[in-house]
Scaffold this motif. Structure first.
Motif, PDB file in Angstrom:
ATOM      1  N   GLY A   1      81.147  79.507  19.858  1.00  0.00           N
ATOM      2  CA  GLY A   1      81.147  78.082  19.567  1.00  0.00           C
ATOM      3  C   GLY A   1      81.516  77.893  18.113  1.00  0.00           C
TER       4      GLY A   1
ATOM      5  N   ASP B   1      82.177  74.549  16.669  1.00  0.00           N
ATOM      6  CA  ASP B   1      82.066  73.185  16.150  1.00  0.00           C
ATOM      7  C   ASP B   1      80.685  72.884  15.570  1.00  0.00           C
TER       8      ASP B   1
ATOM      9  N   THR C   1      77.792  72.531  17.052  1.00  0.00           N
ATOM     10  CA  THR C   1      76.802  71.904  17.927  1.00  0.00           C
ATOM     11  C   THR C   1      76.925  72.311  19.391  1.00  0.00           C
ATOM     12  N   HIS C   2      78.080  72.775  19.829  1.00  0.00           N
ATOM     13  CA  HIS C   2      78.299  73.178  21.218  1.00  0.00           C
ATOM     14  C   HIS C   2      78.536  74.683  21.282  1.00  0.00           C
TER      15      HIS C   2
ATOM     16  N   ASP D   1      78.329  78.465  23.863  1.00  0.00           N
ATOM     17  CA  ASP D   1      78.139  79.132  25.148  1.00  0.00           C
ATOM     18  C   ASP D   1      77.666  80.544  24.858  1.00  0.00           C
TER      19      ASP D   1
ATOM     20  N   ILE E   1      71.044  72.024  18.031  1.00  0.00           N
ATOM     21  CA  ILE E   1      72.035  72.397  19.032  1.00  0.00           C
ATOM     22  C   ILE E   1      72.210  71.251  20.015  1.00  0.00           C
ATOM     23  N   HIS E   2      73.424  70.761  20.122  1.00  0.00           N
ATOM     24  CA  HIS E   2      73.680  69.659  21.047  1.00  0.00           C
ATOM     25  C   HIS E   2      73.827  70.159  22.481  1.00  0.00           C
ATOM     26  N   ALA E   3      74.535  71.266  22.657  1.00  0.00           N
ATOM     27  CA  ALA E   3      74.770  71.797  24.001  1.00  0.00           C
ATOM     28  C   ALA E   3      74.860  73.314  23.964  1.00  0.00           C
ATOM     29  N   LEU E   4      74.206  73.949  24.928  1.00  0.00           N
ATOM     30  CA  LEU E   4      74.257  75.402  25.059  1.00  0.00           C
ATOM     31  C   LEU E   4      74.462  75.743  26.528  1.00  0.00           C
ATOM     32  N   SER E   5      75.623  76.275  26.826  1.00  0.00           N
ATOM     33  CA  SER E   5      75.931  76.747  28.173  1.00  0.00           C
ATOM     34  C   SER E   5      75.566  78.228  28.217  1.00  0.00           C
TER      35      SER E   5
END
Length: 81
Positions: free
Chosen positions: A24, A26, A28-29, A31, A63-67
Motif C-alpha cells: 500500500g 497511499d 491509508t489503504h 493489503d 488505517i482507512h482500509a486493510l484487505s
C-alpha cells in the motif's frame, strides 16, 4: 501518514507470523498476506479479529482500509506447491 512497513511491523509484534507482506503506498489503504500458526483451526472472521487485535486502535485512527488474506502454515504450504 502510515507506511506498509509500519503496519507489517505492528502486526508482527502482536501476532506470531511465519510470513507477512503488506502493500500500500497511499498511507491509508493496504493489503496484507499473513501466514500465522495462530490461524490454524480458525475461520476467516476469527483470523481477521486476531489481526485487528494486533493493530489495536490503529485500525480506527490511522488505517482507512486493510484487505487481508490470512492463511495457516498448512494452507500456505499447499498454495506454494
Amino acid at each position: 501518514m502510515v507506511s506498509a512497513n509500519y503496519i507489517q511491523d505492528v502486526i508482527s509484534a502482536g501476532l506470531a507470523c511465519d510470513f507477512i507482506q503488506v502493500n500500500g503506498d497511499d498511507g491509508t489503504h493496504f493489503d496484507a498476506l499473513i501466514v500465522s500458526p495462530e490461524f490454524s483451526g480458525r475461520n476467516r472472521v476469527q483470523r481477521h479479529q486476531l489481526v485487528y487485535q494486533a493493530l489495536g486502535d490503529r485500525m480506527r485512527a490511522e488505517i482507512h482500509a486493510l484487505s487481508m488474506k490470512t492463511l495457516s502454515p498448512e494452507e500456505w504450504a499447499q498454495q506454494q506447491g
